[in-house]
Design a protein around this motif. Sequence first.
Motif, PDB file in Angstrom:
ATOM      1  N   ASP A  59      40.749 -58.925 -18.566  1.00  0.00           N
ATOM      2  CA  ASP A  59      41.466 -57.655 -18.723  1.00  0.00           C
ATOM      3  C   ASP A  59      40.834 -56.758 -19.788  1.00  0.00           C
ATOM      4  N   ARG A  60      39.672 -57.152 -20.316  1.00  0.00           N
ATOM      5  CA  ARG A  60      38.976 -56.339 -21.324  1.00  0.00           C
ATOM      6  C   ARG A  60      37.861 -55.524 -20.685  1.00  0.00           C
ATOM      7  N   GLN A  61      37.646 -54.307 -21.210  1.00  0.00           N
ATOM      8  CA  GLN A  61      36.551 -53.456 -20.738  1.00  0.00           C
ATOM      9  C   GLN A  61      35.827 -52.851 -21.929  1.00  0.00           C
ATOM     10  N   ALA A  62      34.539 -52.596 -21.741  1.00  0.00           N
ATOM     11  CA  ALA A  62      33.731 -51.909 -22.750  1.00  0.00           C
ATOM     12  C   ALA A  62      32.834 -50.920 -22.027  1.00  0.00           C
ATOM     13  N   ASP A  63      32.891 -49.657 -22.441  1.00  0.00           N
ATOM     14  CA  ASP A  63      31.993 -48.642 -21.916  1.00  0.00           C
ATOM     15  C   ASP A  63      30.771 -48.595 -22.816  1.00  0.00           C
ATOM     16  N   VAL A  64      29.597 -48.696 -22.208  1.00  0.00           N
ATOM     17  CA  VAL A  64      28.335 -48.783 -22.939  1.00  0.00           C
ATOM     18  C   VAL A  64      27.422 -47.666 -22.469  1.00  0.00           C
ATOM     19  N   GLU A  65      26.830 -46.939 -23.409  1.00  0.00           N
ATOM     20  CA  GLU A  65      25.824 -45.927 -23.092  1.00  0.00           C
ATOM     21  C   GLU A  65      24.637 -46.163 -24.010  1.00  0.00           C
ATOM     22  N   LEU A  66      23.476 -46.433 -23.409  1.00  0.00           N
ATOM     23  CA  LEU A  66      22.281 -46.751 -24.186  1.00  0.00           C
ATOM     24  C   LEU A  66      21.103 -45.891 -23.735  1.00  0.00           C
ATOM     25  N   GLN A  67      20.197 -45.691 -24.658  1.00  0.00           N
ATOM     26  CA  GLN A  67      18.982 -44.935 -24.387  1.00  0.00           C
ATOM     27  C   GLN A  67      17.824 -45.900 -24.143  1.00  0.00           C
ATOM     28  N   ALA A  68      16.808 -45.439 -23.457  1.00  0.00           N
ATOM     29  CA  ALA A  68      15.603 -46.235 -23.212  1.00  0.00           C
ATOM     30  C   ALA A  68      14.931 -46.583 -24.536  1.00  0.00           C
ATOM     31  N   GLY A  69      14.288 -47.737 -24.562  1.00  0.00           N
ATOM     32  CA  GLY A  69      13.488 -48.126 -25.722  1.00  0.00           C
ATOM     33  C   GLY A  69      14.266 -48.818 -26.823  1.00  0.00           C
ATOM     34  N   GLN A  70      15.477 -49.290 -26.538  1.00  0.00           N
ATOM     35  CA  GLN A  70      16.258 -50.000 -27.551  1.00  0.00           C
ATOM     36  C   GLN A  70      16.191 -51.504 -27.312  1.00  0.00           C
ATOM     37  N   ALA A  71      16.264 -52.260 -28.382  1.00  0.00           N
ATOM     38  CA  ALA A  71      16.394 -53.716 -28.303  1.00  0.00           C
ATOM     39  C   ALA A  71      17.717 -54.059 -28.960  1.00  0.00           C
ATOM     40  N   ARG A  72      18.552 -54.810 -28.247  1.00  0.00           N
ATOM     41  CA  ARG A  72      19.888 -55.164 -28.745  1.00  0.00           C
ATOM     42  C   ARG A  72      20.139 -56.651 -28.565  1.00  0.00           C
ATOM     43  N   TRP A  73      20.886 -57.228 -29.496  1.00  0.00           N
ATOM     44  CA  TRP A  73      21.338 -58.602 -29.368  1.00  0.00           C
ATOM     45  C   TRP A  73      22.519 -58.636 -28.417  1.00  0.00           C
ATOM     46  N   LEU A  74      22.517 -59.593 -27.492  1.00  0.00           N
ATOM     47  CA  LEU A  74      23.620 -59.785 -26.554  1.00  0.00           C
ATOM     48  C   LEU A  74      24.154 -61.198 -26.775  1.00  0.00           C
ATOM     49  N   GLU A  75      25.330 -61.282 -27.397  1.00  0.00           N
ATOM     50  CA  GLU A  75      25.991 -62.568 -27.607  1.00  0.00           C
ATOM     51  C   GLU A  75      26.335 -63.175 -26.252  1.00  0.00           C
ATOM     52  N   ALA A  76      26.279 -64.495 -26.139  1.00  0.00           N
ATOM     53  CA  ALA A  76      26.617 -65.168 -24.881  1.00  0.00           C
ATOM     54  C   ALA A  76      27.965 -64.670 -24.378  1.00  0.00           C
ATOM     55  N   GLN A  77      28.033 -64.357 -23.067  1.00  0.00           N
ATOM     56  CA  GLN A  77      29.256 -63.802 -22.499  1.00  0.00           C
ATOM     57  C   GLN A  77      29.239 -63.863 -20.983  1.00  0.00           C
ATOM     58  N   THR A  78      30.422 -63.754 -20.419  1.00  0.00           N
ATOM     59  CA  THR A  78      30.587 -63.640 -18.972  1.00  0.00           C
ATOM     60  C   THR A  78      31.247 -62.302 -18.699  1.00  0.00           C
ATOM     61  N   HIS A  79      30.696 -61.524 -17.762  1.00  0.00           N
ATOM     62  CA  HIS A  79      31.247 -60.204 -17.449  1.00  0.00           C
ATOM     63  C   HIS A  79      30.782 -59.756 -16.073  1.00  0.00           C
ATOM     64  N   SER A  80      31.321 -58.639 -15.623  1.00  0.00           N
ATOM     65  CA  SER A  80      30.782 -57.914 -14.474  1.00  0.00           C
ATOM     66  C   SER A  80      30.455 -56.520 -14.982  1.00  0.00           C
ATOM     67  N   GLY A  81      29.608 -55.803 -14.266  1.00  0.00           N
ATOM     68  CA  GLY A  81      29.205 -54.472 -14.707  1.00  0.00           C
ATOM     69  C   GLY A  81      29.304 -53.456 -13.598  1.00  0.00           C
ATOM     70  N   HIS A  82      29.476 -52.199 -14.004  1.00  0.00           N
ATOM     71  CA  HIS A  82      29.554 -51.084 -13.063  1.00  0.00           C
ATOM     72  C   HIS A  82      28.753 -49.924 -13.648  1.00  0.00           C
ATOM     73  N   ASN A  83      27.733 -49.468 -12.933  1.00  0.00           N
ATOM     74  CA  ASN A  83      26.932 -48.320 -13.372  1.00  0.00           C
ATOM     75  C   ASN A  83      27.779 -47.074 -13.157  1.00  0.00           C
ATOM     76  N   THR A  84      28.327 -46.545 -14.243  1.00  0.00           N
ATOM     77  CA  THR A  84      29.213 -45.382 -14.191  1.00  0.00           C
ATOM     78  C   THR A  84      28.474 -44.083 -14.491  1.00  0.00           C
ATOM     79  N   GLY A  85      27.171 -44.152 -14.672  1.00  0.00           N
ATOM     80  CA  GLY A  85      26.385 -42.978 -15.020  1.00  0.00           C
ATOM     81  C   GLY A  85      25.716 -42.348 -13.817  1.00  0.00           C
ATOM     82  N   ALA A  86      24.807 -41.426 -14.115  1.00  0.00           N
ATOM     83  CA  ALA A  86      24.084 -40.691 -13.080  1.00  0.00           C
ATOM     84  C   ALA A  86      22.632 -41.140 -12.975  1.00  0.00           C
ATOM     85  N   THR A  87      22.264 -42.208 -13.705  1.00  0.00           N
ATOM     86  CA  THR A  87      20.873 -42.678 -13.711  1.00  0.00           C
ATOM     87  C   THR A  87      20.808 -44.154 -13.338  1.00  0.00           C
TER      88      THR A  87
END
Length: 114
Positions: A59-87
């Motif tokens: 029941d949790r959601q997170a909206d994420v917007e990122l730019q090209a060329g970034q490196a981010r840590w991703l903690e272990a997790q289970t999720h589904s994703g939906h491309n809500t953008g135009a790219t």
Amino acid sequence: MNNDPVTTNPDLYQVLFENDRVRVLEYRDEPGTQSVPHAHPDSVMITLSNFRRRLTAGDRQADVELQAGQARWLEAQTHSGHNTGATDTHVIFVELKEPAPGGDPAALGPAATP
């Protein structure tokens, strides 16, 4: 049930490299694409495109917007994703195979830049 993203979403994830310590995945999608639930171990995520998406875990959601060329840590997790953008989304994941020393069961999405 196998939650490996390469198995659950084979049209979106591709293995680029794998050995006994890491696995490198490429992820690509188009606007409107939705993935089915899948699991990521602790990983480094490298963005190759600008994108916007909604990640959902139960029941949790997170909206994420990122730019090209970034490196981010991703903690272990289970999720589904939906491309809500135009790219298109284009990302590389470097998954760690060593056991995590604890972890955050509430993790959802990439960590903020330090």
